[in-house]
Design a protein around this motif. Sequence first.
Motif, PDB file in Angstrom:
ATOM      1  N   ALA A 190      84.571   1.261  87.956  1.00 46.30           N
ATOM      2  CA  ALA A 190      84.538   0.078  88.872  1.00 46.30           C
ATOM      3  C   ALA A 190      85.730  -0.631  88.467  1.00 46.30           C
ATOM      4  CB  ALA A 190      83.270  -0.746  88.817  1.00 46.30           C
ATOM      5  N   VAL A 191      86.323  -1.574  89.373  1.00 46.27           N
ATOM      6  CA  VAL A 191      87.480  -2.387  89.267  1.00 46.27           C
ATOM      7  C   VAL A 191      86.938  -3.725  89.864  1.00 46.27           C
ATOM      8  CG1 VAL A 191      89.931  -2.818  89.619  1.00 46.27           C
ATOM      9  CG2 VAL A 191      89.119  -0.718  89.299  1.00 46.27           C
ATOM     10  N   HIS A 192      86.960  -4.986  88.972  1.00 46.73           N
ATOM     11  CA  HIS A 192      86.561  -6.183  89.026  1.00 46.73           C
ATOM     12  C   HIS A 192      87.655  -7.051  89.236  1.00 46.73           C
ATOM     13  CE1 HIS A 192      82.398  -4.590  89.019  1.00 46.73           C
ATOM     14  NE2 HIS A 192      82.586  -4.149  87.845  1.00 46.73           N
ATOM     15  N   PRO A 193      87.980  -8.024  90.089  1.00 46.09           N
ATOM     16  CA  PRO A 193      88.821  -9.266  90.160  1.00 46.09           C
ATOM     17  C   PRO A 193      88.441  -9.990  88.853  1.00 46.09           C
ATOM     18  CG  PRO A 193      87.742  -9.196  92.169  1.00 46.09           C
ATOM     19  CD  PRO A 193      87.167  -8.099  91.531  1.00 46.09           C
ATOM     20  N   ALA A 194      89.467 -10.294  88.174  1.00 47.31           N
ATOM     21  CA  ALA A 194      88.881 -11.194  86.950  1.00 47.31           C
ATOM     22  C   ALA A 194      90.100 -12.455  87.015  1.00 47.31           C
ATOM     23  CB  ALA A 194      88.883 -10.654  85.510  1.00 47.31           C
ATOM     24  N   GLY A 195      90.271 -13.247  87.581  1.00 40.05           N
ATOM     25  CA  GLY A 195      91.394 -14.246  87.643  1.00 40.05           C
ATOM     26  C   GLY A 195      92.720 -13.639  88.197  1.00 40.05           C
ATOM     27  N   ASP A 196      93.730 -13.520  87.374  1.00 39.76           N
ATOM     28  CA  ASP A 196      95.022 -12.964  87.785  1.00 39.76           C
ATOM     29  C   ASP A 196      95.167 -11.602  87.189  1.00 39.76           C
ATOM     30  OD1 ASP A 196      95.187 -13.708  85.080  1.00 39.76           O
ATOM     31  OD2 ASP A 196      97.295 -14.495  85.181  1.00 39.76           O
ATOM     32  N   HIS A 197      93.796 -11.052  86.788  1.00 34.93           N
ATOM     33  CA  HIS A 197      93.875  -9.953  86.145  1.00 34.93           C
ATOM     34  C   HIS A 197      92.751  -8.993  87.007  1.00 34.93           C
ATOM     35  CE1 HIS A 197      95.561 -11.964  82.852  1.00 34.93           C
ATOM     36  NE2 HIS A 197      96.131 -10.704  82.386  1.00 34.93           N
ATOM     37  N   GLN A 198      92.542  -7.598  86.419  1.00 38.91           N
ATOM     38  CA  GLN A 198      91.577  -6.788  87.136  1.00 38.91           C
ATOM     39  C   GLN A 198      90.897  -6.245  85.882  1.00 38.91           C
ATOM     40  OE1 GLN A 198      93.362  -3.931  89.951  1.00 38.91           O
ATOM     41  NE2 GLN A 198      92.650  -5.127  91.560  1.00 38.91           N
ATOM     42  N   LEU A 199      89.432  -5.916  85.863  1.00 37.33           N
ATOM     43  CA  LEU A 199      89.076  -5.654  84.769  1.00 37.33           C
ATOM     44  C   LEU A 199      88.451  -4.239  85.213  1.00 37.33           C
ATOM     45  CD1 LEU A 199      87.057  -5.703  82.285  1.00 37.33           C
ATOM     46  CD2 LEU A 199      85.447  -6.652  83.482  1.00 37.33           C
ATOM     47  N   CYS A 200      88.932  -3.120  84.465  1.00 41.37           N
ATOM     48  CA  CYS A 200      88.668  -1.765  84.949  1.00 41.37           C
ATOM     49  C   CYS A 200      87.425  -1.215  83.825  1.00 41.37           C
ATOM     50  CB  CYS A 200      89.764  -0.942  84.610  1.00 41.37           C
ATOM     51  SG  CYS A 200      91.215  -1.213  85.792  1.00 41.37           S
ATOM     52  N   VAL A 201      86.448  -0.632  84.760  1.00 43.56           N
ATOM     53  CA  VAL A 201      85.250  -0.175  83.721  1.00 43.56           C
ATOM     54  C   VAL A 201      85.307   1.326  83.803  1.00 43.56           C
ATOM     55  CG1 VAL A 201      82.799  -0.068  83.638  1.00 43.56           C
ATOM     56  CG2 VAL A 201      83.969  -2.318  84.475  1.00 43.56           C
ATOM     57  N   GLY A 202      85.263   2.010  82.663  1.00 43.76           N
ATOM     58  CA  GLY A 202      85.547   3.540  82.651  1.00 43.76           C
ATOM     59  C   GLY A 202      84.264   4.152  82.165  1.00 43.76           C
ATOM     60  N   GLU A 203      83.904   5.447  82.796  1.00 53.07           N
ATOM     61  CA  GLU A 203      82.984   6.049  82.430  1.00 53.07           C
ATOM     62  C   GLU A 203      83.440   7.397  81.717  1.00 53.07           C
ATOM     63  OE1 GLU A 203      79.899   9.494  84.454  1.00 53.07           O
ATOM     64  OE2 GLU A 203      81.561   8.594  85.794  1.00 53.07           O
TER      65      GLU A 203
END
Length: 65
Positions: free
Chosen positions: A27-40
């Motif tokens: 998954a990729v989630h917006p986090a302010g001026d970044h993106q939070l990438c969640v890896g399996e």
Amino acid sequence: MSHRRGERTGVALVDGALASFECRTYAVHPAGDHQLCVGEVVAVDAPTTDEPALVHYRGGLGELR
């Protein structure tokens, strides 16, 4: 730097690392001026070694033994 390709994903893995993880994007989630990438995690390589692990904790470097 010498490396090899991961068997599951083909990503470059650094030779001599204490552990290597191959991940697929979950998954990729917006986090302010970044993106939070969640890896399996789809593969782990952690060969047996007596070398200490280098860690960063509270602003400093140390070893795990």
